[in-house]
Design a protein around this motif. Structure first.
Motif, short mmCIF file in Angstrom:
data_model
loop_
_atom_site.label_atom_id
_atom_site.label_comp_id
_atom_site.label_asym_id
_atom_site.label_seq_id
_atom_site.Cartn_x
_atom_site.Cartn_y
_atom_site.Cartn_z
N VAL A 153 -13.19 6.31 4.08
CA VAL A 153 -14.01 5.38 3.31
C VAL A 153 -15.40 5.27 3.93
O VAL A 153 -15.55 5.17 5.15
CB VAL A 153 -13.36 3.98 3.27
CG1 VAL A 153 -14.23 2.99 2.51
CG2 VAL A 153 -11.97 4.04 2.65
N VAL A 154 -16.40 5.28 3.06
CA VAL A 154 -17.79 5.02 3.43
C VAL A 154 -18.20 3.78 2.65
O VAL A 154 -17.89 3.66 1.47
CB VAL A 154 -18.70 6.21 3.07
CG1 VAL A 154 -20.15 5.91 3.39
CG2 VAL A 154 -18.23 7.47 3.76
N GLU A 155 -18.90 2.86 3.32
CA GLU A 155 -19.31 1.62 2.67
C GLU A 155 -20.82 1.57 2.50
O GLU A 155 -21.56 2.01 3.38
CB GLU A 155 -18.87 0.42 3.50
CG GLU A 155 -17.37 0.30 3.64
CD GLU A 155 -16.97 -0.90 4.46
OE1 GLU A 155 -17.48 -2.02 4.19
OE2 GLU A 155 -16.14 -0.73 5.38
N ALA A 156 -21.26 1.03 1.37
CA ALA A 156 -22.68 0.81 1.09
C ALA A 156 -22.83 -0.55 0.43
O ALA A 156 -22.06 -0.89 -0.47
CB ALA A 156 -23.23 1.91 0.18
N GLN B 55 -4.40 -1.64 -5.12
CA GLN B 55 -3.54 -0.51 -5.45
C GLN B 55 -4.01 0.17 -6.73
O GLN B 55 -3.78 1.36 -6.92
CB GLN B 55 -2.08 -0.96 -5.58
CG GLN B 55 -1.10 0.18 -5.80
CD GLN B 55 -1.06 1.18 -4.64
OE1 GLN B 55 -1.12 0.79 -3.48
NE2 GLN B 55 -0.96 2.45 -4.95
N ALA B 56 -4.74 -0.56 -7.59
CA ALA B 56 -5.28 0.06 -8.81
C ALA B 56 -6.24 1.19 -8.46
O ALA B 56 -6.30 2.20 -9.17
CB ALA B 56 -5.99 -0.99 -9.66
N ILE C 190 -11.40 -4.04 0.35
CA ILE C 190 -10.93 -2.83 -0.32
C ILE C 190 -11.02 -1.64 0.62
O ILE C 190 -10.14 -0.77 0.63
CB ILE C 190 -11.65 -2.58 -1.66
CG1 ILE C 190 -10.97 -1.46 -2.45
CG2 ILE C 190 -13.10 -2.24 -1.47
CD1 ILE C 190 -9.58 -1.75 -2.89
N ALA C 191 -12.06 -1.59 1.45
CA ALA C 191 -12.20 -0.48 2.40
C ALA C 191 -11.04 -0.48 3.39
O ALA C 191 -10.45 0.57 3.67
CB ALA C 191 -13.54 -0.57 3.14
N ASP C 192 -10.70 -1.64 3.92
CA ASP C 192 -9.58 -1.74 4.86
C ASP C 192 -8.27 -1.31 4.21
O ASP C 192 -7.46 -0.60 4.81
CB ASP C 192 -9.45 -3.16 5.42
CG ASP C 192 -10.56 -3.52 6.40
OD1 ASP C 192 -11.29 -2.60 6.84
OD2 ASP C 192 -10.70 -4.72 6.69
N TYR C 193 -8.05 -1.75 2.97
CA TYR C 193 -6.83 -1.38 2.26
C TYR C 193 -6.75 0.14 2.08
O TYR C 193 -5.73 0.76 2.35
CB TYR C 193 -6.78 -2.08 0.90
CG TYR C 193 -5.51 -1.80 0.14
CD1 TYR C 193 -4.38 -2.57 0.35
CD2 TYR C 193 -5.45 -0.76 -0.79
CE1 TYR C 193 -3.20 -2.31 -0.35
CE2 TYR C 193 -4.28 -0.49 -1.48
CZ TYR C 193 -3.17 -1.27 -1.26
OH TYR C 193 -2.00 -1.00 -1.94
N SER D 17 0.84 -1.20 0.00
CA SER D 17 0.00 0.00 0.00
C SER D 17 0.87 1.24 0.00
O SER D 17 1.93 1.28 0.60
CB SER D 17 -0.92 0.01 1.22
OG SER D 17 -0.17 0.04 2.40
N VAL D 18 0.40 2.24 -0.72
CA VAL D 18 1.11 3.51 -0.81
C VAL D 18 0.24 4.55 -0.13
O VAL D 18 -0.84 4.88 -0.61
CB VAL D 18 1.38 3.90 -2.28
CG1 VAL D 18 2.10 5.21 -2.36
CG2 VAL D 18 2.17 2.80 -2.97
N PRO D 19 0.67 5.08 1.03
CA PRO D 19 -0.18 6.03 1.76
C PRO D 19 -0.30 7.38 1.07
O PRO D 19 0.50 7.74 0.22
CB PRO D 19 0.53 6.16 3.10
CG PRO D 19 1.93 5.75 2.86
CD PRO D 19 1.92 4.80 1.70
N VAL D 20 -1.33 8.11 1.49
CA VAL D 20 -1.52 9.48 1.02
C VAL D 20 -0.38 10.31 1.60
O VAL D 20 -0.10 10.23 2.79
CB VAL D 20 -2.87 10.05 1.52
CG1 VAL D 20 -3.03 11.49 1.11
CG2 VAL D 20 -4.02 9.20 1.02
#
Length: 137
Positions: A38-41, A119-120, A27-30, A2-5
């Motif tokens: 992140v918001v999940e629906a 990562q994409a 994907i949310a955890d990543y 993972s590449v952080p902000v």
């Protein structure tokens, strides 16, 4: 990997719309690990409810192309394009699903072919931000 902000940059918020709880959480955890909000629906209905929250700032929507709800993923994408054009929508789907809905995907912009590397998504968000930065100059 993972590449952080990078520190000092505004953190984009991402709305993930996916009925598969395992995929959505993964994907949310990543993305959270990379520093994104992140918001999940689980459905397009939940996504629409989240988009209606004035306190929720979303920059990018990642939506499974087979998302369910009162409208399809393509319906959600159309609504966003017509009502919230500042938001970017990226649809994700399997090769079979994409071939079955090729006309819809052409109309609704970029998509990710599943399975994809998390990562994409990060790379897409970085490209989007760079493009917006260039456009605002």
């Amino acid at each position: 990997m993972s590449v952080p902000v990078p520190k000092g940059e505004a953190t984009p918020s991402i709305l993930i719309v996916d009925g598969d709880i395992i995929s959505r959480h993964a994907i949310a955890d990543y993305l959270r690990h990379c520093g994104y909000a992140v918001v999940e629906a689980a459905t397009t209905d939940e996504a629409m409810k989240a988009l209606g929250e004035p306190s929720l700032g979303v920059d990018v929507i990642l939506c499974d192309a087979s998302a369910t709800g009162s409208q399809s993923a393509f319906g959600l994408s159309t609504w966003v394009r017509n009502n919230r054009p500042e938001l970017e929508v990226r649809l994700a789907g399997s090769l079979e699903g994409i071939l079955n809905t090729a006309a819809d995907l052409c109309e609704h912009g970029p998509h990710l072919l599943r399975p994809y590397e998390p990562q994409a998504i990060v790379d897409y968000i970085k490209q989007l931000r760079a493009s917006r930065d260039r456009a605002s100059r």
